[in-house]
Design an enzyme around this catalytic site. Structure first.
Site, mmCIF file in Angstrom:
data_model
loop_
_atom_site.group_PDB
_atom_site.id
_atom_site.type_symbol
_atom_site.label_atom_id
_atom_site.label_comp_id
_atom_site.label_asym_id
_atom_site.label_seq_id
_atom_site.Cartn_x
_atom_site.Cartn_y
_atom_site.Cartn_z
ATOM 1 N N ARG A 60 -24.327 17.824 17.562
ATOM 2 C CA ARG A 60 -25.268 18.100 16.473
ATOM 3 C C ARG A 60 -24.585 17.877 15.122
ATOM 4 N NH1 ARG A 60 -26.029 22.567 15.336
ATOM 5 N NH2 ARG A 60 -24.435 23.598 16.585
ATOM 6 N N LYS A 201 -32.670 21.593 20.476
ATOM 7 C CA LYS A 201 -32.362 22.603 19.462
ATOM 8 C C LYS A 201 -33.405 22.621 18.346
ATOM 9 C CE LYS A 201 -28.683 24.397 21.299
ATOM 10 N NZ LYS A 201 -28.820 25.680 22.022
ATOM 11 N N HIS A 221 -29.966 33.075 21.870
ATOM 12 C CA HIS A 221 -29.118 31.976 22.334
ATOM 13 C C HIS A 221 -28.246 32.544 23.445
ATOM 14 C CE1 HIS A 221 -25.833 28.781 21.424
ATOM 15 N NE2 HIS A 221 -26.738 28.298 22.240
ATOM 16 N N SER A 239 -20.812 27.765 22.327
ATOM 17 C CA SER A 239 -20.391 26.672 23.197
ATOM 18 C C SER A 239 -18.944 26.859 23.650
ATOM 19 C CB SER A 239 -20.536 25.350 22.441
ATOM 20 O OG SER A 239 -20.143 24.273 23.237
ATOM 21 N N LYS A 243 -21.102 30.604 28.976
ATOM 22 C CA LYS A 243 -22.483 31.046 29.132
ATOM 23 C C LYS A 243 -23.141 30.448 30.388
ATOM 24 C CE LYS A 243 -25.488 29.955 25.803
ATOM 25 N NZ LYS A 243 -24.743 28.843 25.374
ATOM 26 N N THR A 244 -23.040 29.133 30.509
ATOM 27 C CA THR A 244 -23.656 28.450 31.649
ATOM 28 C C THR A 244 -22.912 28.770 32.939
ATOM 29 O OG1 THR A 244 -24.423 26.649 30.220
ATOM 30 C CG2 THR A 244 -24.279 26.182 32.566
ATOM 31 N N ASP A 258 -29.513 28.910 28.510
ATOM 32 C CA ASP A 258 -29.212 28.727 27.082
ATOM 33 C C ASP A 258 -30.161 29.419 26.108
ATOM 34 O OD1 ASP A 258 -27.496 27.533 25.127
ATOM 35 O OD2 ASP A 258 -29.003 26.015 24.740
ATOM 36 N N ARG A 323 -21.375 16.071 28.183
ATOM 37 C CA ARG A 323 -22.478 16.937 28.614
ATOM 38 C C ARG A 323 -23.205 16.357 29.829
ATOM 39 N NH1 ARG A 323 -23.973 21.917 25.856
ATOM 40 N NH2 ARG A 323 -22.839 21.903 23.892
#
Length: 532
Positions: A60, A201, A221, A239, A243-244, A258, A323
């Protein structure tokens, strides 16, 4: 027309200002994969997965994200260097230039929606210049049934033109790329960048305004999963904090990885229909769910392969931000629909490269609000140009780039929900132990998993805790399947005076960062910070 289209539907893009376009509607993932290959815009890996390169932008571009300042937003948005205002007239002129650019081109159109809880559903129409961008939208948004498409009417429109470049001097942008939200016209306009994350996003940012302002729903988030006892766990984190990885638990069903909403009646629902995971250093042993989700239907971004099509997940020569995007049904153990209830545990994940914070600690309501507003993690050497030592990174609400309102608005909503549901809140350091980055080592994933499981199963409720002398956090003195010496970070350092010095340094970073929130925070929150 291409064969095997899911549905034929007659409509025109003229209403959006796009003339004489040859567009494909609602193509399947398989068709979009093949078109991408045929157009030489991507290649296949040895597993049959599509691999593409997003071009100039591999992440981003926060400085090029704008919100149109108008009657809807002017008094509600927290304007500044995160939410950058954009002029209404400039938006209209730029939108017309983009639609002129897309006219007479081959385009890809998809109808989808966000929010798995039907009470909050947001219908989305996506117009893409590239087939693989449209495949990303298939993966990441929720997929309507065929009969739902007949009378489909979008609530929001995404216009995505990676090949269009703005003229900053004329168009009001900072440079040639842009991602602009217009809340009055309900349009997300994206140009000059092929990075697909801008698509998801954009809608996340829109929901972060719509849900709290109009629906009394807290947008988060975070990832979330649910256990056999119908208890939901929420994982906040920036990031690279896990989290994932940590929400993909073989013993619990994944709600999402997410973006979620927490409703007034204590339901937690996924915004999305897929996952967008980092694959740097990915291994089947460490992250089997993500590894096995990389198969036909998934999209790998900016990875390096050998001549046999085998991906080298350790190769970061294009970007650290490699990714994969895949539909959530590529994960075996999922909650259907993606809605949970009865939230019992919240985990704030941080990758502390200073090696200071405990691997797990229990937070008071004041500490929970303080750490939520702080949103701390750390950048390590090599992740960005010029970084040679750990650098603290604070992102309010663990997602500042996507939060249009003032962070304390979200923190107040979280505090209310925490108190109403009696939830336990934990701070989990997935970063370094035994010393800072370069000296210590990364916390073992099996220990982190064991600590989270113990918290969820209530096994930490009866153990003795001790207080961290600088941060005031409550640290368990024992935890099943975790060596006791790991639990107190100071004890893992050979030079404990050096630990104290580094801990005080990190505490000062926290306090300096929080100064901008002091006037908005109550005494309970202010007392939740470092005690030294």
């Amino acid at each position: 027309m291409l064969p095997n289209q899911l549905i034929t539907k007659t409509f025109s893009l003229e209403e959006y200002g796009i003339r004489k376009a040859d567009f494909h509607y609602q193509l399947s993932s398989e068709e979009l994969h093949q078109i991408t290959i045929d157009k030489k815009m991507g290649v296949e890996t040895n597993s049959g997965t599509l691999a593409i390169n997003t071009g100039e932008f591999t992440g981003r571009s926060p400085q090029d994200r704008f919100i149109v300042k108008d009657e809807v937003t002017k008094d509600k948005v927290w304007w500044g260097n995160i939410n950058i205002p954009f002029d209404e007239d400039k938006f209209d002129a730029l939108y017309n230039k983009v639609t002129d650019y897309l006219s007479e081109k081959e385009l890809f159109v998809r109808d989808a929606y966000a929010c798995a809880d039907q009470d909050y559903r947001l219908n989305i129409r996506v117009i893409n210049e590239y087939p693989w961008s449209n495949m990303f939208a298939y993966n990441m948004f929720l997929r309507p049934e065929e009969d739902e498409l007949e009378d489909f009417k979008e609530d929001w429109l995404i216009v995505n033109a990676p090949g269009f470049k703005a003229d900053p001097a004329v168009d009001g942008t900072r440079q040639h790329n842009f991602a602009i939200l217009n809340f009055s016209k309900k349009i997300a306009l994206i140009g000059g960048t092929g990075y697909t994350g801008e698509i998801k996003k954009g809608i996340f940012s829109a929901l972060n305004f719509i849900l709290p302002v109009y629906k009394n729903v807290l947008p988060m988030h975070c990832s979330a999963n649910v256990g056999e006892d119908n208890d939901t766990a929420i994982f906040f984190g920036l990031s690279g904090t896990g989290k994932t990885t940590l929400s993909a638990d073989p013993d619990r069903k994944l709600i999402g990885d997410d973006e979620h909403g927490w409703t007034p009646d204590n339901k937690v629902f996924n915004f999305e229909g897929g996952c967008y995971a980092k694959v740097i250093n990915l291994s089947e042993e460490g992250e089997p769910d993500i590894y096995n989700a990389i198969k036909p239907g998934a999209i790998l971004e900016n990875v390096i392969m050998n001549s046999e099509g085998e991906v080298d997940f350790e190769d970061v020569s294009i970007t650290q931000n490699t990714r994969v995007s895949y539909p959530i049904y590529h994960i075996n153990n999922i909650q259907t629909p993606s809605v949970g209830e009865n939230t019992k545990n919240i985990f704030f994940l941080t990758a502390d490269a200073f090696g200071v914070l405990p691997p797990i600690s229990k937070l008071t309501p004041g500490q929970a609000a303080y750490h939520f507003i702080s949103g701390y993690t750390a950048k390590v050497a090599g992740t960005e140009e010029g970084i040679t030592e750990p650098v603290p990174s604070f992102s309010a609400c663990f997602g500042a780039p996507f939060m249009p309102l003032h962070p304390t608005k979200y923190a107040e909503m979280l505090s209310e929900k925490m108190k109403a549901s009696g939830v336990n809140v934990w701070l989990v350091n997935t970063g370094w132990t035994g010393g800072p980055y370069g000296t210590g080592s990364r916390m073992k994933l099996k220990y982190t998993r064991a600590m989270i499981s113990a918290a969820i199963e209530g096994k930490l409720n009866e153990v003795e805790f001790e207080q961290h002398p600088i941060f005031g956090l409550q640290m368990p003195k024992e935890c099943p399947q975790v060596p006791a010496e790991v639990l107190c970070p100071r004890d893992t350092w050979q030079d404990q005076e050096a630990y104290d010095k580094k801990a005080n340094l990190l505490a000062s970073y926290f306090k300096d960062n929080f100064e901008k929130f002091d006037d908005y925070a109550n005494d309970e929150i202010l007392k939740g910070g470092p005690i030294v």
